[in-house]
Design an enzyme around this catalytic site. Structure first.
Site, PDB file in Angstrom:
ATOM      1  N   ALA A  93       0.928  -1.345  -0.042  1.00 40.28           N
ATOM      2  CA  ALA A  93       0.153   0.217  -0.149  1.00 40.28           C
ATOM      3  C   ALA A  93       0.981   1.332  -0.017  1.00 40.28           C
ATOM      4  O   ALA A  93       1.828   1.124   0.809  1.00 40.28           O
ATOM      5  CB  ALA A  93      -0.762  -0.135   1.188  1.00 40.28           C
ATOM      6  N   ASP A  94       0.620   2.105  -0.954  1.00 43.18           N
ATOM      7  CA  ASP A  94       1.258   3.590  -0.973  1.00 43.18           C
ATOM      8  C   ASP A  94       0.180   4.455   0.022  1.00 43.18           C
ATOM      9  O   ASP A  94      -0.842   3.909   0.431  1.00 43.18           O
ATOM     10  CB  ASP A  94       1.469   4.030  -2.218  1.00 43.18           C
ATOM     11  CG  ASP A  94       0.136   3.997  -3.014  1.00 43.18           C
ATOM     12  OD1 ASP A  94      -0.792   4.395  -2.525  1.00 43.18           O
ATOM     13  OD2 ASP A  94       0.356   4.305  -4.318  1.00 43.18           O
ATOM     14  N   SER A  95       0.643   5.658   0.144  1.00 46.02           N
ATOM     15  CA  SER A  95      -0.303   6.723   0.722  1.00 46.02           C
ATOM     16  C   SER A  95      -1.709   6.754   0.111  1.00 46.02           C
ATOM     17  O   SER A  95      -2.475   6.877   1.063  1.00 46.02           O
ATOM     18  CB  SER A  95       0.513   7.908   0.788  1.00 46.02           C
ATOM     19  OG  SER A  95       0.737   8.418  -0.530  1.00 46.02           O
ATOM     20  N   ASP A  97      -3.416   4.395  -1.300  1.00 43.81           N
ATOM     21  CA  ASP A  97      -3.932   3.099  -0.993  1.00 43.81           C
ATOM     22  C   ASP A  97      -4.403   3.196   0.388  1.00 43.81           C
ATOM     23  O   ASP A  97      -5.567   2.673   0.753  1.00 43.81           O
ATOM     24  CB  ASP A  97      -3.235   1.874  -1.099  1.00 43.81           C
ATOM     25  CG  ASP A  97      -2.844   1.726  -2.443  1.00 43.81           C
ATOM     26  OD1 ASP A  97      -3.671   1.841  -3.379  1.00 43.81           O
ATOM     27  OD2 ASP A  97      -1.628   1.358  -2.932  1.00 43.81           O
TER      28      ASP A  97
END
Length: 140
Positions: A93-95, A97
């Site tokens: 997960a990125d920011s 997500d």
């Protein structure tokens, strides 16, 4: 700074040992002392980094529901290993997500997560604990 020279070395060493023992009791970590051929030594103490983790131990049902939402938001297979200890970043997960996960949690549980609280969520357990805390707060 302390210099150890000549006759005063015994009293300085004694005070040094006392200070090191006291610093250990106060959570300070001693730094290695060595002269490297010098006639005087200098030393310092560094604060140990202490992490205190408080967990509300959310209900297993809440953790399971958060796991399902995380799988859905990240398009992970149903059999993927997601548990309370799973970090969002480790799941890919990125920011953005993470924001979408929080929005999914808000919708599913009927809660509103403030930005400061959302930024502190790093694991599934963090999210589940926060959800239960917010649900209890809303009941009161």
């Amino acid at each position: 700074m302390a210099a150890i020279t000549g006759a005063s070395s015994i009293s300085v060493r004694s005070r040094l040992h006392q200070n090191l023992a006291l610093s250990r009791a106060n959570g300070l970590k001693p730094v290695s002392l060595s002269g490297y051929g010098r006639s005087s030594l200098s030393f310092g103490l560094q604060q140990r980094s202490a992490r205190l983790r408080i967990s509300c131990a959310a209900k297993p049902e809440t953790v399971d529901k958060v796991c399902q939402i995380v799988r859905k938001q990240l398009a992970l297979p149903d059999d993927s290993a997601v548990s309370g200890e799973s970090k969002f970043s480790a799941l890919g997960a990125d920011s953005l997500d993470t924001v979408e996960i929080v929005m999914g949690l808000e919708e599913e549980f009927g809660i509103s997560v403030e930005e400061e609280s959302a930024q502190s969520i790093a694991t599934v357990q963090d999210a589940a604990d926060l959800i239960e805390k917010l649900i209890e707060k809303n009941k009161a």
